[in-house]
Scaffold this motif. Sequence first.
Motif, PDB file in Angstrom:
ATOM      1  N   PHE A  14      33.223  43.159  53.593  1.00  0.00           N
ATOM      2  CA  PHE A  14      33.194  44.039  51.875  1.00  0.00           C
ATOM      3  C   PHE A  14      34.098  44.133  51.031  1.00  0.00           C
ATOM      4  O   PHE A  14      35.024  45.356  51.232  1.00  0.00           O
ATOM      5  N   GLY A  15      33.528  44.268  49.801  1.00  0.00           N
ATOM      6  CA  GLY A  15      34.404  45.084  48.849  1.00  0.00           C
ATOM      7  C   GLY A  15      34.382  44.979  47.613  1.00  0.00           C
ATOM      8  O   GLY A  15      34.678  45.826  46.841  1.00  0.00           O
ATOM      9  N   ILE A  16      33.530  44.518  46.877  1.00  0.00           N
ATOM     10  CA  ILE A  16      33.490  43.983  45.456  1.00  0.00           C
ATOM     11  C   ILE A  16      32.811  44.376  44.627  1.00  0.00           C
ATOM     12  O   ILE A  16      31.993  44.980  45.056  1.00  0.00           O
ATOM     13  N   LEU A  41      33.342  41.064  39.076  1.00  0.00           N
ATOM     14  CA  LEU A  41      33.565  41.946  40.114  1.00  0.00           C
ATOM     15  C   LEU A  41      34.310  43.157  39.831  1.00  0.00           C
ATOM     16  O   LEU A  41      35.539  42.211  40.175  1.00  0.00           O
ATOM     17  N   ASP A  42      34.406  43.836  39.669  1.00  0.00           N
ATOM     18  CA  ASP A  42      34.929  45.457  39.947  1.00  0.00           C
ATOM     19  C   ASP A  42      35.389  45.519  40.754  1.00  0.00           C
ATOM     20  O   ASP A  42      34.375  46.982  41.665  1.00  0.00           O
ATOM     21  N   ARG A  43      36.677  45.923  41.295  1.00  0.00           N
ATOM     22  CA  ARG A  43      36.820  46.013  42.531  1.00  0.00           C
ATOM     23  C   ARG A  43      37.355  47.772  42.195  1.00  0.00           C
ATOM     24  O   ARG A  43      37.752  48.140  43.307  1.00  0.00           O
ATOM     25  N   GLN A  44      36.804  48.277  40.841  1.00  0.00           N
ATOM     26  CA  GLN A  44      37.907  49.554  40.493  1.00  0.00           C
ATOM     27  C   GLN A  44      36.621  50.821  41.516  1.00  0.00           C
ATOM     28  O   GLN A  44      37.010  51.414  41.429  1.00  0.00           O
ATOM     29  N   ASN A  45      35.226  50.682  41.886  1.00  0.00           N
ATOM     30  CA  ASN A  45      34.870  50.610  42.217  1.00  0.00           C
ATOM     31  C   ASN A  45      34.036  50.657  43.706  1.00  0.00           C
ATOM     32  O   ASN A  45      32.724  50.546  43.775  1.00  0.00           O
ATOM     33  N   THR A  46      34.601  51.689  44.186  1.00  0.00           N
ATOM     34  CA  THR A  46      34.187  51.795  45.691  1.00  0.00           C
ATOM     35  C   THR A  46      33.408  52.538  46.529  1.00  0.00           C
ATOM     36  O   THR A  46      33.459  53.622  46.322  1.00  0.00           O
ATOM     37  N   SER A 459      38.045  37.897  37.873  1.00  0.00           N
ATOM     38  CA  SER A 459      39.509  37.899  37.272  1.00  0.00           C
ATOM     39  C   SER A 459      40.541  39.389  37.094  1.00  0.00           C
ATOM     40  O   SER A 459      41.076  39.632  36.904  1.00  0.00           O
ATOM     41  N   GLN A 460      39.527  40.213  38.348  1.00  0.00           N
ATOM     42  CA  GLN A 460      40.466  41.481  38.508  1.00  0.00           C
ATOM     43  C   GLN A 460      41.229  40.808  39.815  1.00  0.00           C
ATOM     44  O   GLN A 460      42.002  42.366  39.783  1.00  0.00           O
ATOM     45  N   PHE A 461      40.794  40.208  40.193  1.00  0.00           N
ATOM     46  CA  PHE A 461      42.272  40.015  41.296  1.00  0.00           C
ATOM     47  C   PHE A 461      43.223  38.835  40.652  1.00  0.00           C
ATOM     48  O   PHE A 461      42.907  38.420  39.616  1.00  0.00           O
ATOM     49  N   THR A 495      36.781  31.743  37.884  1.00  0.00           N
ATOM     50  CA  THR A 495      35.385  32.026  37.650  1.00  0.00           C
ATOM     51  C   THR A 495      34.710  30.836  38.622  1.00  0.00           C
ATOM     52  O   THR A 495      35.493  29.828  38.876  1.00  0.00           O
ATOM     53  N   LEU A 496      33.275  30.961  39.346  1.00  0.00           N
ATOM     54  CA  LEU A 496      32.895  30.621  40.336  1.00  0.00           C
ATOM     55  C   LEU A 496      31.614  30.648  39.161  1.00  0.00           C
ATOM     56  O   LEU A 496      30.277  30.977  39.505  1.00  0.00           O
TER      57      LEU A 496
END
Length: 514
Positions: A14-16, A41-46, A459-461, A495-496
């Motif tokens: 889980f995470g993104i 994928l915004d990894r800041q919103n957990t 891009s946030q990674f 990017t995928l």
Amino acid sequence: MPKCNFRFLGAAVFGIALCMPAACSAKDKSGRNRSMETIVLDRQNTSPFNNGRFQGWGTSFCWWANRIGYSDELAEKAAELFYDGDKGLGLNIIRYNIGGGDDPTHRHIKRTDSAVPGYLYKDAATGGFSYDWTADRNQRAVLKAAVKACGQDVIVEAFSNSPPYFMTYSGCSSGAEDKSKNNLRDDQYEAFADYLATVIAHYKNAEGIAFQSVSPMNEPFTNYWGAFSDKQEGCHFDQGDSQSRMLLETAKALRSKGLADVILCGTDETSVDVQSDSFAKLSPEAKDAVSRIDTHTYQGIGMKHLRGIAAENGKNLWMSEVDGGDIAGTNAGEMGAALWFAEKIISDMNGLMPSAWIMWQVIDNHVSAKGYNGNKDFGMPDTSRGYWGLAVCDHDRREIILTKKYYAMAQFSRYIRPGCTLIASSRNTLAAYDSGKKRIVIAAVNDGGETKKCLFDFSQFEKTGDSAAVIRTSGSLADGENCVPQPAVRVIKKTLKADLPANSITTFVVESVF
């Protein structure tokens, strides 16, 4: 039945993702532009729950385990198909139903699976009470098999649909004569709480099975539960004083049995909106006693509101029960039920951001020429339409028949594993990041009749691997894809780009993500 490819890609999790769809332009072979959905994928919103770590997927054992557990063969098959981490779905959460048990003279429950025995019995001759630890043999057999198949990740929660019948006003564990009234007698709250704690203590001390948590009420503020129902146990508890008293008595009973570490949960309302209201009306002492809010998502629109209530009060949050007989898709056939189920998972997970997602029961329909306990089974459902459950048990052949909903569940549970950090995602995707294994997992649904193009933005990674493994479920059970690996897709400059076929569920796994 075609066999699914059980290749796991590890304990993905889980995470993104606060996924923010945006329209961008792409060209097809004819040079014409067409829309492509971009998902950032915004990894800041957990997720704020359980320190941001996902706890797992599961199912209630009520009532399918009570129906199949007479057969050790079926119990073992079910444990492997649903709880084995290598050969099955990899579920790890069990919601064990502590039955109230009905008056033995009653014959009103007509389902073959829902007359769950209780452990506490009243002697008709003496009026005394005693425990029969050989009761509930069927559910116990499946519980033990599932705990063994799951291993160290297993989480067992106890829950109750009703007190024993002799603690109720109606004398019936199906509910009160007036469905909108409490059925637990005012002088029996302490006795009912002691019953639940005694069963939990027995399992810990005599069976070696530790219940992590207990929820003493199930959908309590409803008018579903009426005396002499042909369906199941049930018990109404009014909001406020009644629910608060039940929670506090349960907490006291747990402490008296040396079970203060067992998490107290509540209140498992059928609607997220009712759940918010029920929690708000608990006494301050009851709110303090509850460590986790359990909610069902059959109804209601206020998922984000309930999420906020849990977070503001420092409570963990589980989605503890849901299923349904609905369909989605465009002329999807057997995939219709699977698409609806996948979309329900995504909606719940993104709306609530819970630390666990647990469905109602994995087996809802049974096939048997003789039936069980004098009642008839429903038989095989029409899987081109909506139906409940992920599988059907054929008791005549001693087989468990998998459906497309089973493989829909697999697209999530096999790759999004306990230990992750949930963030958010777009309306049609669920994303996850495993910080230990440095892995991204994305499950995406296309319920349209045409291929959909997506671009996933990482891009946030700081870094990603250069390819994504792809697993897909689509088509019919016999001729379609059932969690089938597809050719890998390249990841270019974080990017995928991916094509999602019509009426499909696709899972992407990207390694080496930092």
